[in-house]
Design a protein around this motif. Sequence first.
Motif, PDB file in Angstrom:
ATOM      1  N   GLY A  25     130.405  85.948  22.574  1.00  0.00           N
ATOM      2  CA  GLY A  25     131.263  86.257  23.712  1.00  0.00           C
ATOM      3  C   GLY A  25     130.567  86.327  25.047  1.00  0.00           C
ATOM      4  N   ALA A  26     129.284  85.999  25.098  1.00  0.00           N
ATOM      5  CA  ALA A  26     128.595  85.947  26.387  1.00  0.00           C
ATOM      6  C   ALA A  26     129.069  84.721  27.171  1.00  0.00           C
ATOM      7  CB  ALA A  26     127.091  85.885  26.186  1.00  0.00           C
ATOM      8  N   HIS A  27     128.945  84.802  28.486  1.00  0.00           N
ATOM      9  CA  HIS A  27     129.247  83.634  29.321  1.00  0.00           C
ATOM     10  C   HIS A  27     127.966  82.824  29.446  1.00  0.00           C
ATOM     11  CE1 HIS A  27     131.666  81.429  32.311  1.00  0.00           C
ATOM     12  NE2 HIS A  27     130.469  81.151  32.823  1.00  0.00           N
ATOM     13  N   VAL A  28     127.976  81.630  28.894  1.00  0.00           N
ATOM     14  CA  VAL A  28     126.811  80.745  28.909  1.00  0.00           C
ATOM     15  C   VAL A  28     127.072  79.618  29.903  1.00  0.00           C
ATOM     16  CG1 VAL A  28     125.331  79.231  27.548  1.00  0.00           C
ATOM     17  CG2 VAL A  28     126.309  81.302  26.502  1.00  0.00           C
ATOM     18  N   THR A  29     126.200  79.508  30.888  1.00  0.00           N
ATOM     19  CA  THR A  29     126.307  78.461  31.900  1.00  0.00           C
ATOM     20  C   THR A  29     125.097  77.546  31.802  1.00  0.00           C
ATOM     21  OG1 THR A  29     127.503  79.929  33.420  1.00  0.00           O
ATOM     22  CG2 THR A  29     126.486  77.957  34.369  1.00  0.00           C
ATOM     23  N   LEU A  30     125.343  76.259  31.710  1.00  0.00           N
ATOM     24  CA  LEU A  30     124.276  75.260  31.720  1.00  0.00           C
ATOM     25  C   LEU A  30     124.349  74.468  33.009  1.00  0.00           C
ATOM     26  CD1 LEU A  30     122.050  73.453  30.403  1.00  0.00           C
ATOM     27  CD2 LEU A  30     123.938  72.070  29.491  1.00  0.00           C
ATOM     28  N   VAL A  31     123.224  74.371  33.711  1.00  0.00           N
ATOM     29  CA  VAL A  31     123.111  73.479  34.862  1.00  0.00           C
ATOM     30  C   VAL A  31     122.103  72.388  34.500  1.00  0.00           C
ATOM     31  CG1 VAL A  31     122.410  73.243  37.269  1.00  0.00           C
ATOM     32  CG2 VAL A  31     123.732  75.248  36.544  1.00  0.00           C
ATOM     33  N   THR A  32     122.564  71.148  34.535  1.00  0.00           N
ATOM     34  CA  THR A  32     121.724  69.995  34.239  1.00  0.00           C
ATOM     35  C   THR A  32     121.429  69.286  35.563  1.00  0.00           C
ATOM     36  OG1 THR A  32     122.816  69.786  32.093  1.00  0.00           O
ATOM     37  CG2 THR A  32     121.517  67.906  32.848  1.00  0.00           C
TER      38      THR A  32
END
Length: 288
Positions: free
Chosen positions: A34-41
């Motif tokens: 339930g964590a908010h996971v953000t990926l920036v590529t």
Amino acid sequence: MTELPTRRLLLVHAHPDDESINNGATMARYAAEGAHVTLVTCTLGERGEVIPPELRHLTGGALGEYRLRELTAAMRELGVTDFRLLGGRGRFQDSGMMGLPDNDDPACFWQADVDEAARQLVEVIREVRPQVLVTYDDHGGYGHPDHIQAHRVAMRAAELAAASGCPIAKVYWNRVPRPVAEEAFARLEGDLPGLPFTKAAAIDDVPGVVADERITTAIDGTAHAAAKAAAMRAHATQIEVAEPYFVLSNELAQPILTTEYYELVRGERGGTTGERETDLFAGIEEAS
């Protein structure tokens, strides 16, 4: 505005596929929790070498668009819905391997102004307000210019965000402890005759291998091993998977690690004194 979960993780990577190889189990685990996971590529990997013969006609922008579709499929496997391109699609282009003329292209990420690129990342940080940032070390793990630049941009963005009132509590670098790599490669050598691969990589070819004492944090993603392998398989232009191993375009086999390791380089270490953390958020007070 939708309220974000109390735990928020930001990962900064150079190309599509880097996230699944380095952090796929971690990303799947925290997304499932339930964590908010953000990926920036940072780039679309437009200069990547393509493995499948039937896809080798893809180059430049066409390859980048294809790799974006692969990234979308990989994120679906990991359960991650927030993934972005630094500065928007096409803002920064793949720089190629170190020492090639590609590095001199004004449009490539290696030539980007670090502060300018960092400000693009700060916009994401101010929106998501992550407590934890994961990226590469100052060598980019293995010396690729885009990995080195991703490190510079991520670390600079953390500084700029803190100065503007949006500090990140903990910053980690991707790592692999040498004893773990040695054990995994010993198994690989024994399994190699039964695999579709002919030769193993050298341990020192694996990004981020360091002495055991450098490791501060181990994230057990065993329960998400299938998700990590599926995400890696989604990057079919770049990775060939035969669980629990994989190869890149160099055709040298490596183990798929489902416990993923990190070095805390900024912030306070959580957990029991003298022991490795088992949670990237250890010691962070939950706050909205």
